[in-house]
Design a protein around this motif. Sequence first.
Motif, short mmCIF file in Angstrom:
data_model
loop_
_atom_site.label_atom_id
_atom_site.label_comp_id
_atom_site.label_asym_id
_atom_site.label_seq_id
_atom_site.Cartn_x
_atom_site.Cartn_y
_atom_site.Cartn_z
N SER A 34 -6.15 11.44 7.56
CA SER A 34 -7.39 11.20 8.30
C SER A 34 -8.62 11.28 7.39
N ALA A 35 -8.64 12.19 6.41
CA ALA A 35 -9.79 12.30 5.52
C ALA A 35 -9.92 11.07 4.62
N THR A 36 -8.78 10.58 4.13
CA THR A 36 -8.80 9.37 3.30
C THR A 36 -9.27 8.18 4.11
N LYS A 37 -8.75 8.04 5.31
CA LYS A 37 -9.14 6.91 6.17
C LYS A 37 -10.62 6.98 6.54
N ALA A 38 -11.11 8.17 6.84
CA ALA A 38 -12.54 8.32 7.18
C ALA A 38 -13.41 7.97 5.97
N ALA A 39 -13.00 8.39 4.78
CA ALA A 39 -13.75 8.06 3.57
C ALA A 39 -13.72 6.56 3.30
N PHE A 40 -12.58 5.94 3.52
CA PHE A 40 -12.45 4.49 3.32
C PHE A 40 -13.36 3.75 4.30
N GLU A 41 -13.45 4.24 5.52
CA GLU A 41 -14.37 3.64 6.51
C GLU A 41 -15.82 3.75 6.06
N ARG A 42 -16.21 4.93 5.58
CA ARG A 42 -17.59 5.12 5.11
C ARG A 42 -17.90 4.18 3.93
N VAL B 280 0.85 -1.19 0.00
CA VAL B 280 0.00 0.00 0.00
C VAL B 280 0.89 1.24 0.00
N GLY B 281 1.29 1.63 -1.21
CA GLY B 281 2.13 2.81 -1.37
C GLY B 281 1.32 3.98 -1.88
N PRO B 282 1.99 5.07 -2.22
CA PRO B 282 1.29 6.28 -2.68
C PRO B 282 0.41 6.06 -3.91
N ASN B 283 0.86 5.23 -4.86
CA ASN B 283 0.05 5.00 -6.06
C ASN B 283 -1.24 4.24 -5.73
N THR B 284 -1.16 3.30 -4.80
CA THR B 284 -2.36 2.59 -4.35
C THR B 284 -3.31 3.57 -3.68
N ILE B 285 -2.78 4.42 -2.84
CA ILE B 285 -3.62 5.39 -2.12
C ILE B 285 -4.26 6.38 -3.09
N LYS B 286 -3.51 6.87 -4.07
CA LYS B 286 -4.09 7.79 -5.06
C LYS B 286 -5.26 7.15 -5.79
N ALA C 44 -14.99 9.37 -6.62
CA ALA C 44 -16.00 9.11 -7.64
C ALA C 44 -17.30 8.58 -7.05
N ASN C 45 -17.20 7.93 -5.90
CA ASN C 45 -18.39 7.36 -5.26
C ASN C 45 -18.94 8.24 -4.15
N GLY C 46 -18.44 9.48 -4.05
CA GLY C 46 -18.99 10.46 -3.13
C GLY C 46 -18.54 10.32 -1.67
N PHE C 47 -17.48 9.59 -1.41
CA PHE C 47 -17.03 9.39 -0.03
C PHE C 47 -15.85 10.29 0.35
N TYR C 48 -15.20 10.89 -0.64
CA TYR C 48 -13.97 11.66 -0.38
C TYR C 48 -13.95 12.89 -1.27
N ASN C 49 -13.58 14.04 -0.67
CA ASN C 49 -13.48 15.25 -1.48
C ASN C 49 -12.15 15.97 -1.27
N GLY C 50 -11.17 15.26 -0.77
CA GLY C 50 -9.85 15.84 -0.56
C GLY C 50 -8.98 15.72 -1.79
N ALA C 51 -7.72 16.06 -1.59
CA ALA C 51 -6.73 16.01 -2.68
C ALA C 51 -6.39 14.56 -3.03
N ILE C 52 -6.13 14.33 -4.28
CA ILE C 52 -5.65 13.02 -4.75
C ILE C 52 -4.12 13.11 -4.65
N ASP C 53 -3.62 12.85 -3.45
CA ASP C 53 -2.20 13.10 -3.17
C ASP C 53 -1.41 11.86 -2.75
N GLY C 54 -2.07 10.71 -2.64
CA GLY C 54 -1.36 9.49 -2.27
C GLY C 54 -1.02 9.39 -0.80
N ILE C 55 -1.58 10.28 0.00
CA ILE C 55 -1.32 10.26 1.44
C ILE C 55 -2.56 9.73 2.15
N ALA C 56 -2.37 8.70 2.94
CA ALA C 56 -3.50 8.10 3.67
C ALA C 56 -3.71 8.85 4.97
#
Length: 149
Positions: free
Chosen positions: A136-144, A108-114, A122-134
Motif C-alpha cells: 500500500s505504501a508503494t502504491k500510494a507513493a506511485f499515485e503521488r 512487473v516483478g520484484p526487481n521492477t518494484i525495487k 529519491a524523488n521524495g514520494f516513498y520512505n518505506g523499505a526497498i523490498d520489491g513488494i508493491a
Amino acid sequence: MRALTKALVSATTAVGIAVGGLAAAGTAMAAPASAQQQQQAASAEVAPLAVNNLGLSQAQAKNVQRWLATHWDYNGAIDGYLGTNSWKAFQRCLDKHWGYNDAIDGIVGPNTIKALQRLLHANGFYNGAIDGIAGSATKAAFERWANKV
C-alpha cells in the motif's frame, strides 16, 4: 422361430442405430467444449501481458504513459492501461537510473518494484523499505508521483 429371429435382428439393428446416433450426438456436443477449452488456453497465454496499474487510476496511468512517451521511447497508446509496452519503457528508465538489472520484458516483478521504489524514494514520494513488494505504501507513493509527472 423365423419370426423371432427377424424380430431380434430388427431390434438389434434399431439399438445399433440409436447407439451410433447417440455416439455421434455426444461427439457433436463435445466440440463446443473443446473450442471453449482452446479459448481458455489462449486467454491463459495472454495473462502475463495483462495490465498492471499498481493502483493508479486511468487518468494517473495516462500521465505516466505521456511521461514515458516524452522521455523513454514509449510509442503505445495513451489509454491509461499500463501494459507490457508501458512497463518495458519504464524498465528502460529504471535500468538506466534506478538499479534495475533484469530483462526489459514488461513484467512487473520484484526487481521492477525495487527500482520503482528507488525512483519514488529519491524523488521524495516513498520512505518505506526497498523490498520489491508493491504494498500500500508503494502504491500510494506511485499515485503521488503519477499526479506530478
